[in-house]
Design a protein around this motif. Structure first.
Motif, mmCIF file in Angstrom:
data_model
loop_
_atom_site.group_PDB
_atom_site.id
_atom_site.type_symbol
_atom_site.label_atom_id
_atom_site.label_comp_id
_atom_site.label_asym_id
_atom_site.label_seq_id
_atom_site.Cartn_x
_atom_site.Cartn_y
_atom_site.Cartn_z
ATOM 1 N N VAL A 3 0.850 -1.198 0.000
ATOM 2 C CA VAL A 3 0.000 0.000 0.000
ATOM 3 C C VAL A 3 0.882 1.243 0.000
ATOM 4 C CG1 VAL A 3 -1.742 1.293 1.296
ATOM 5 C CG2 VAL A 3 -1.905 -1.194 1.151
ATOM 6 N N MET A 4 1.938 1.237 0.827
ATOM 7 C CA MET A 4 2.849 2.377 0.875
ATOM 8 C C MET A 4 3.583 2.534 -0.456
ATOM 9 S SD MET A 4 5.750 3.405 3.688
ATOM 10 C CE MET A 4 7.081 2.388 3.087
ATOM 11 N N ILE A 5 4.006 1.428 -1.043
ATOM 12 C CA ILE A 5 4.695 1.495 -2.333
ATOM 13 C C ILE A 5 3.762 2.071 -3.402
ATOM 14 C CG2 ILE A 5 5.671 0.101 -4.204
ATOM 15 C CD1 ILE A 5 6.860 -1.720 -2.005
ATOM 16 N N ALA A 6 2.509 1.637 -3.417
ATOM 17 C CA ALA A 6 1.543 2.177 -4.379
ATOM 18 C C ALA A 6 1.381 3.679 -4.177
ATOM 19 C CB ALA A 6 0.195 1.467 -4.235
ATOM 20 N N GLY A 7 1.290 4.103 -2.924
ATOM 21 C CA GLY A 7 1.175 5.533 -2.638
ATOM 22 C C GLY A 7 2.383 6.313 -3.108
ATOM 23 N N LEU A 8 3.577 5.776 -2.869
ATOM 24 C CA LEU A 8 4.803 6.450 -3.311
ATOM 25 C C LEU A 8 4.851 6.565 -4.828
ATOM 26 C CD1 LEU A 8 7.309 4.759 -0.845
ATOM 27 C CD2 LEU A 8 6.689 7.191 -0.871
ATOM 28 N N VAL A 9 4.481 5.494 -5.521
ATOM 29 C CA VAL A 9 4.489 5.516 -6.989
ATOM 30 C C VAL A 9 3.509 6.568 -7.504
ATOM 31 C CG1 VAL A 9 3.891 4.188 -9.058
ATOM 32 C CG2 VAL A 9 5.291 3.142 -7.267
ATOM 33 N N ILE A 10 2.293 6.582 -6.982
ATOM 34 C CA ILE A 10 1.283 7.553 -7.431
ATOM 35 C C ILE A 10 1.724 8.975 -7.120
ATOM 36 C CG2 ILE A 10 -1.072 8.386 -6.979
ATOM 37 C CD1 ILE A 10 -1.825 5.382 -6.579
ATOM 38 N N PHE A 11 2.189 9.198 -5.892
ATOM 39 C CA PHE A 11 2.601 10.539 -5.465
ATOM 40 C C PHE A 11 3.757 11.066 -6.312
ATOM 41 C CE2 PHE A 11 4.913 13.525 -2.743
ATOM 42 C CZ PHE A 11 3.890 14.344 -2.303
ATOM 43 N N PHE A 12 4.783 10.230 -6.506
ATOM 44 C CA PHE A 12 5.944 10.689 -7.255
ATOM 45 C C PHE A 12 5.686 10.742 -8.756
ATOM 46 C CE2 PHE A 12 8.385 9.237 -3.397
ATOM 47 C CZ PHE A 12 8.624 10.531 -2.952
ATOM 48 N N ALA A 13 4.777 9.925 -9.239
ATOM 49 C CA ALA A 13 4.457 9.974 -10.674
ATOM 50 C C ALA A 13 3.906 11.339 -11.049
ATOM 51 C CB ALA A 13 3.461 8.872 -11.035
ATOM 52 N N GLY A 47 -2.190 9.635 -3.511
ATOM 53 C CA GLY A 47 -0.875 9.060 -3.220
ATOM 54 C C GLY A 47 -0.466 9.278 -1.775
ATOM 55 N N PHE A 48 -0.682 10.490 -1.281
ATOM 56 C CA PHE A 48 -0.320 10.823 0.096
ATOM 57 C C PHE A 48 -1.129 9.989 1.096
ATOM 58 C CE2 PHE A 48 -0.146 13.808 3.787
ATOM 59 C CZ PHE A 48 1.228 13.785 3.956
ATOM 60 N N ALA A 49 -2.427 9.832 0.837
ATOM 61 C CA ALA A 49 -3.277 9.022 1.716
ATOM 62 C C ALA A 49 -2.804 7.567 1.738
ATOM 63 C CB ALA A 49 -4.733 9.111 1.275
ATOM 64 N N LEU A 50 -2.448 7.035 0.574
ATOM 65 C CA LEU A 50 -1.953 5.660 0.513
ATOM 66 C C LEU A 50 -0.602 5.520 1.217
ATOM 67 C CD1 LEU A 50 -2.952 4.646 -3.125
ATOM 68 C CD2 LEU A 50 -3.925 3.767 -0.992
ATOM 69 N N VAL A 128 13.342 3.423 5.715
ATOM 70 C CA VAL A 128 14.288 3.458 4.600
ATOM 71 C C VAL A 128 13.540 3.642 3.285
ATOM 72 C CG1 VAL A 128 15.976 2.099 3.303
ATOM 73 C CG2 VAL A 128 16.074 2.151 5.802
ATOM 74 N N MET A 129 12.436 2.906 3.122
ATOM 75 C CA MET A 129 11.664 3.023 1.880
ATOM 76 C C MET A 129 11.015 4.407 1.755
ATOM 77 S SD MET A 129 9.940 -0.750 1.707
ATOM 78 C CE MET A 129 8.810 -0.295 0.409
ATOM 79 N N LEU A 130 10.393 4.869 2.817
ATOM 80 C CA LEU A 130 9.683 6.148 2.762
ATOM 81 C C LEU A 130 10.647 7.323 2.601
ATOM 82 C CD1 LEU A 130 7.060 7.819 3.012
ATOM 83 C CD2 LEU A 130 7.455 7.829 5.476
ATOM 84 N N PHE A 131 11.537 7.474 3.561
ATOM 85 C CA PHE A 131 12.418 8.642 3.549
ATOM 86 C C PHE A 131 13.486 8.539 2.460
ATOM 87 C CE2 PHE A 131 10.886 8.205 7.988
ATOM 88 C CZ PHE A 131 10.015 9.280 7.949
ATOM 89 N N GLY A 132 13.904 7.316 2.159
ATOM 90 C CA GLY A 132 14.854 7.131 1.061
ATOM 91 C C GLY A 132 14.260 7.529 -0.280
ATOM 92 N N SER A 133 12.989 7.189 -0.503
ATOM 93 C CA SER A 133 12.362 7.551 -1.777
ATOM 94 C C SER A 133 12.170 9.063 -1.879
ATOM 95 C CB SER A 133 11.034 6.808 -1.975
ATOM 96 O OG SER A 133 10.124 7.115 -0.961
ATOM 97 N N PHE A 134 11.837 9.722 -0.774
ATOM 98 C CA PHE A 134 11.736 11.181 -0.814
ATOM 99 C C PHE A 134 13.099 11.819 -1.047
ATOM 100 C CE2 PHE A 134 7.427 10.820 0.736
ATOM 101 C CZ PHE A 134 6.816 11.961 0.236
ATOM 102 N N LEU A 135 14.152 11.243 -0.484
ATOM 103 C CA LEU A 135 15.501 11.774 -0.713
ATOM 104 C C LEU A 135 15.903 11.620 -2.175
ATOM 105 C CD1 LEU A 135 18.109 13.010 0.360
ATOM 106 C CD2 LEU A 135 18.843 10.705 1.008
ATOM 107 N N VAL A 136 15.631 10.459 -2.750
ATOM 108 C CA VAL A 136 15.954 10.236 -4.164
ATOM 109 C C VAL A 136 15.153 11.203 -5.032
ATOM 110 C CG1 VAL A 136 15.744 8.608 -6.086
ATOM 111 C CG2 VAL A 136 16.687 7.852 -3.896
ATOM 112 N N TYR A 137 13.846 11.323 -4.768
ATOM 113 C CA TYR A 137 13.015 12.240 -5.548
ATOM 114 C C TYR A 137 13.540 13.674 -5.441
ATOM 115 C CZ TYR A 137 9.375 15.487 -6.749
ATOM 116 O OH TYR A 137 8.715 16.551 -7.294
ATOM 117 N N GLY A 138 13.800 14.128 -4.225
ATOM 118 C CA GLY A 138 14.288 15.502 -4.041
ATOM 119 C C GLY A 138 15.599 15.751 -4.760
#
Length: 190
Positions: A3-13, A47-50, A128-138
Motif C-alpha cells: 500500500v505504501m509502495i503504491a502511494g509512493l508511486v502515485i505521489f511521485f508519478a 498518493g499521500f493518503a496511501l 528506509v523506503m519512505l524517507f529514502g524515496s523522498f531523498l531520491v526524488y528531491g
C-alpha cells in the motif's frame, strides 16, 4: 508494504511530470489550468493518503535494516528545523529574501534535509523506503531543476527571510512539541 509502495508511486508519478514530460505539463496548464491543478491535487492526495495508510500498516512489522547512529536523533532535530525554514521560504507568495535567492529551490532542499534527518533517526525498512524515496526524488528533481536553468529569484528585502525564520521555527516547535506525537505516535523529544 505494498500500500505504501503504491502511494509512493502515485505521489511521485504526478510530481515527476515536469521532469519527464514538461511539454505535456505545459500543454495541460495552457489548455485548462484549473483542470490540471485539480487533477494534480487529487492524484497527490490519493498518493499521500496511501503513503500514510501504508506506513501505518507496514511500520509495526518492518524489519530493521541498520542501527541508526546514537547522534542521529540530535542531528535529525537540527536538520528538520532547517527543513521547516526552507519549506516556509519556498512559499510562492512570500517575497524573495536571501534564502530563496541563494537556495533557489528551498522546498527541494527542505525535503532532502527532512529525509536525511529521518534516515539518521530510523533504521527500519518502512523508514528506509519512505524517507529514502523522498531523498531520491528531491535529489533527482533538484538536478532536473538546475538543468532547466531557472533564474534565481530577485531579492526584494529581508522580510521573506524573517518570515521564513520565525514561521519555520514556530511551526517546527509546534510539530516537535505536539503534532509529531499526535500524528505519528512518536515524540521526537524522547
Amino acid at each position: 508494504m505494498w500500500v505504501m509502495i503504491a502511494g509512493l508511486v502515485i505521489f511521485f508519478a504526478i510530481h515527476s511530470v515536469r521532469m519527464v514530460a514538461p511539454g505535456f505539463r505545459t500543454a495541460q496548464i495552457g489548455a485548462q489550468p484549473g483542470r490540471w491543478k485539480g487533477l494534480y491535487a487529487l492524484v497527490s492526495l490519493l498518493g499521500f493518503a496511501l503513503i500514510i495508510w501504508g506506513w501505518v500498516l507496514f511500520r509495526p512489522v518492518a524489519e530493521p535494516v541498520y542501527d541508526p547512529p546514537i547522534w542521529g536523533r540530535h542531528a535529525a532535530m537540527a536538520l528538520v528545523w532547517v527543513a521547516f525554514i526552507m519549506v516556509v521560504a519556498s512559499n510562492i507568495n512570500m517575497p524573495a529574501g536571501r534564502i530563496k535567492h541563494w537556495v533557489k529551490h528551498p522546498l527541494l532542499l527542505g525535503v532532502g534535509l527532512w529525509s536525511i534527518a529521518h534516515l539518521l533517526a530510523n533504521g527500519d525498512m518502512a523508514s528506509v523506503m519512505l524517507f529514502g524515496s523522498f531523498l531520491v526524488y528531491g535529489t533527482v528533481n533538484g538536478v532536473s531543476a538546475m538543468g532547466r536553468g531557472d533564474p534565481a529569484p530577485v531579492v526584494t528585502g529581508p522580510r521573506g527571510d524573517v518570515v521564513a525564520l520565525v514561521a519555520g521555527t514556530v511551526l517546527y516547535a509546534i510539530f516537535v512539541l505536539w503534532l509529531h506525537g499526535l500524528l505519528f505516535g512518536v515524540s521526537p523529544l524522547g
